[in-house]
Enzyme design. Structure first.
Site, short mmCIF file in Angstrom:
data_model
loop_
_atom_site.label_atom_id
_atom_site.label_comp_id
_atom_site.label_asym_id
_atom_site.label_seq_id
_atom_site.Cartn_x
_atom_site.Cartn_y
_atom_site.Cartn_z
N HIS A 137 15.06 32.34 5.35
CA HIS A 137 16.43 32.80 5.52
C HIS A 137 16.42 34.12 6.27
CE1 HIS A 137 17.75 30.33 1.74
NE2 HIS A 137 17.66 29.59 2.84
N TYR A 196 13.41 37.27 2.52
CA TYR A 196 12.28 37.10 1.59
C TYR A 196 12.28 35.73 0.91
CZ TYR A 196 13.56 42.02 2.09
OH TYR A 196 13.96 43.23 2.60
N HIS A 197 12.66 34.68 1.66
CA HIS A 197 12.77 33.35 1.08
C HIS A 197 11.93 32.30 1.82
CE1 HIS A 197 17.06 34.51 -0.50
NE2 HIS A 197 16.10 35.08 -1.19
N PRO A 198 10.64 32.54 2.09
CA PRO A 198 9.85 31.50 2.76
C PRO A 198 9.66 30.28 1.86
CG PRO A 198 8.41 33.25 1.98
CD PRO A 198 9.83 33.73 1.76
#
Length: 528
Positions: free
Chosen positions: A296, A467-469
């Site tokens: 994201h 911070y949403h891998p």
């Protein structure tokens, strides 16, 4: 000295802490959990507003992406938790499940047991929603689970002004974590009495009293030990020594969307040509390991304000308020409000989330701010662009190559969506409840008005990860997927992956909640 256990869990983050805790509820079952980082004793972990002080600290994997052509050639900083609780010990504590349709899309790709109707019971099992806002969350929420979730204790007045400005622009209010949470709301947070409540707090620490669970900190997994076509243990390094912990039943990788594919490749599970480049023998040819990377992307617009931002959070009065009453600015999760919107009216579901932080969270929070400020901007929650994680070398301590390929889709859909989101943010900034509170434009630098050129500049120079891998060990019913619907790694017995890397498609939300869900689901699948 090498040891044996029924299960070996690698990683103690949003999913791993759950898996280790749940598997060890059976006193006849032994579990070893390996955590590369230390115990969660850093004083800033528990203080919600202080999480950026953990960036580039001893509990951060501290990754950088490859230079991103669409983002002014910048390398984007990717913090990841390296500590008990993983990233749940250093995130913004936002409990945002996503849309029911996201999980139904998982079910379309990985079978009906991943549908929203099926996973809703897991969310209820996880959640301990405080009575103060249970009426807001409705019957979809849980009230007896281990993970405390609450309303914010001391949100800033400028946050309320931002929400009012969104309403004036025609956007509805939404109930957080409803099946279709389209609209705007104040963030609900994983906190207990004004302090962070991580999965280490909720799951791992209560379980560590059990004699059948061993949690080893400072233990960096270097490869899965495979005998024939079966995983039999994990090699790890601790205190300069290499050891192996053997698994009588299964190895479960919960190392996250960066480290889980890296570990698989180091263990010989991946694309055979890529493994050969690093002189790694192929155990199982799995070309999709590390592929399908989703993230994201957020673009922030920054504004000076006169007061009431978290720039003042470390003032003596705020410290006293926090220490004595667990109130005040230090209880802020920073991302105090958000809303889901569509970049185009014909879309069936929102593809953007707008987020607001009453803080000068500029420059990826790596540069100390000079004064009061706020930021807000669009997050691309349904990206078309796909990236990849690959090995930099066969050295397990070498950071992998992170190539998210932001805004790289051939049709330009992602770029158009982000620009549409920035235009919405410009409208909100100029709405009556907010405009008199905002001063000069602080980001992008040297900008004086929110015109198209400024928004283009913001996209290039003020975008970074939220911070949403996810997605790098894709789950699916198809043979090409890395793991099957039971989270078993294809081609190798006794090995599963349970973390954000298995998500087969994006969630229109934040990845912490579905990662905890995956941990709960994995434990049930393993025990069944």
């Amino acid at each position: 000295m090498d040891t044996q256990s029924d299960y070996v869990v690698v990683g103690t983050g949003s999913a791993g802490a759950v898996v280790a805790s749940r598997l060890s509820t059976d006193p006849a079952t032994t579990v070893v959990a390996l955590e590369a980082g230390p115990r969660d004793k850093n004083r800033f972990i528990g203080v919600p507003a202080a999480f950026s002080k953990l960036f580039r600290s001893e509990i951060d994997w501290d990754y950088l992406t490859e230079p991103q052509p669409e983002l002014d050639g910048r390398e984007i900083y990717w913090p990841r938790g390296k500590v008990l609780g993983g990233s749940s010990s250093m995130n913004a504590m936002m409990w945002v499940r996503g849309f029911a349709s996201d999980y139904d899309e998982w079910a379309a790709r990985a079978g009906p047991r991943w549908s929203y109707a099926d996973v809703l019971g897991y969310f209820r099992r996880i959640e301990n929603v405080t009575a103060a806002w249970h009426f807001v969350s409705g019957d979809d929420s849980g009230v007896t689970g281990p993970l405390h979730i609450s309303r914010q204790r001391s949100p800033r007045s400028v946050t309320a002004a931002w929400l009012a400005a969104a309403r004036e622009c025609g956007f509805a209010a939404a109930r957080p974590n409803s099946p279709r949470p389209e609209g705007f709301c104040e963030t609900v947070v994983t906190q207990r009495r004004g302090a962070r409540f991580s999965t280490a707090d909720a799951y791992l620490k209560p379980a560590m009293r059990r004699k059948n669970l061993r949690v080893l900190t400072g233990a960096t997994a270097t490869r899965v030990v495979i005998d024939g076509d079966r995983a039999v243990g994990v090699e790890y390094q601790s205190d300069g020594q290499t050891r192996i912990v053997y698994a009588r039943r299964e190895v479960v990788l919960c190392a996250g969307a960066v480290n889980s594919p890296q570990l698989l490749m180091l263990s010989g599970i991946g694309d055979r040509d890529h493994l050969a480049e690093h002189d790694i023998d192929t155990v199982y040819h799995a070309p999709e390991v590390g592929c399908n990377l989703l993230d994201h992307l957020v673009t922030v617009l920054g504004f000076d304000v006169e007061k009431d931002s978290l720039f003042a959070a470390e003032k003596p009065g705020q410290l006293i308020s926090y220490l004595l009453r667990r109130r005040g600015m230090l209880t802020s999760n920073v991302g105090e409000a958000y809303g889901f919107v569509r970049s185009r009216p014909e879309l069936k579901l929102p593809d953007l989330e707008l987020i607001f932080a009453p803080a000068p969270f500029y420059d990826e929070a790596l540069v100390p701010p000079a004064g009061h400020g706020v930021v807000f901007g669009p997050i691309l929650v349904a990206p078309q662009s796909r990236g990849q994680i690959t090995l930099r070398s066969a050295d397990p301590h070498a950071k992998p190559v992170i190539e998210p390929r932001y805004l790289s889709d051939l049709g330009g859909v992602d770029r158009a969506a982000m620009m549409a989101g920035l235009r919405i943010c410009a409208r909100i900034a100029q709405a009556r409840p907010l405009r008199d509170l905002l001063g000069s434009i602080a980001r992008p630098r040297n900008s004086t008005e929110l015109d198209e050129a400024t928004l283009e500049l913001a996209l290039a120079t003020c975008s970074h990860t939220l911070y949403h891998p996810m997605g790098t060990c894709r789950m699916g019913s198809d043979e090409a997927s890395v793991v099957d619907p039971q989270l078993r790694v294809r081609g190798v017995d006794g090995l599963r992956v349970a973390d954000a890397s298995v998500m087969p498609s994006t969630v229109r939300g934040h990845t912490h909640a579905p990662s905890v869900l995956i941990g709960e689901k994995a434990a049930d699948l393993i025990r069944s």
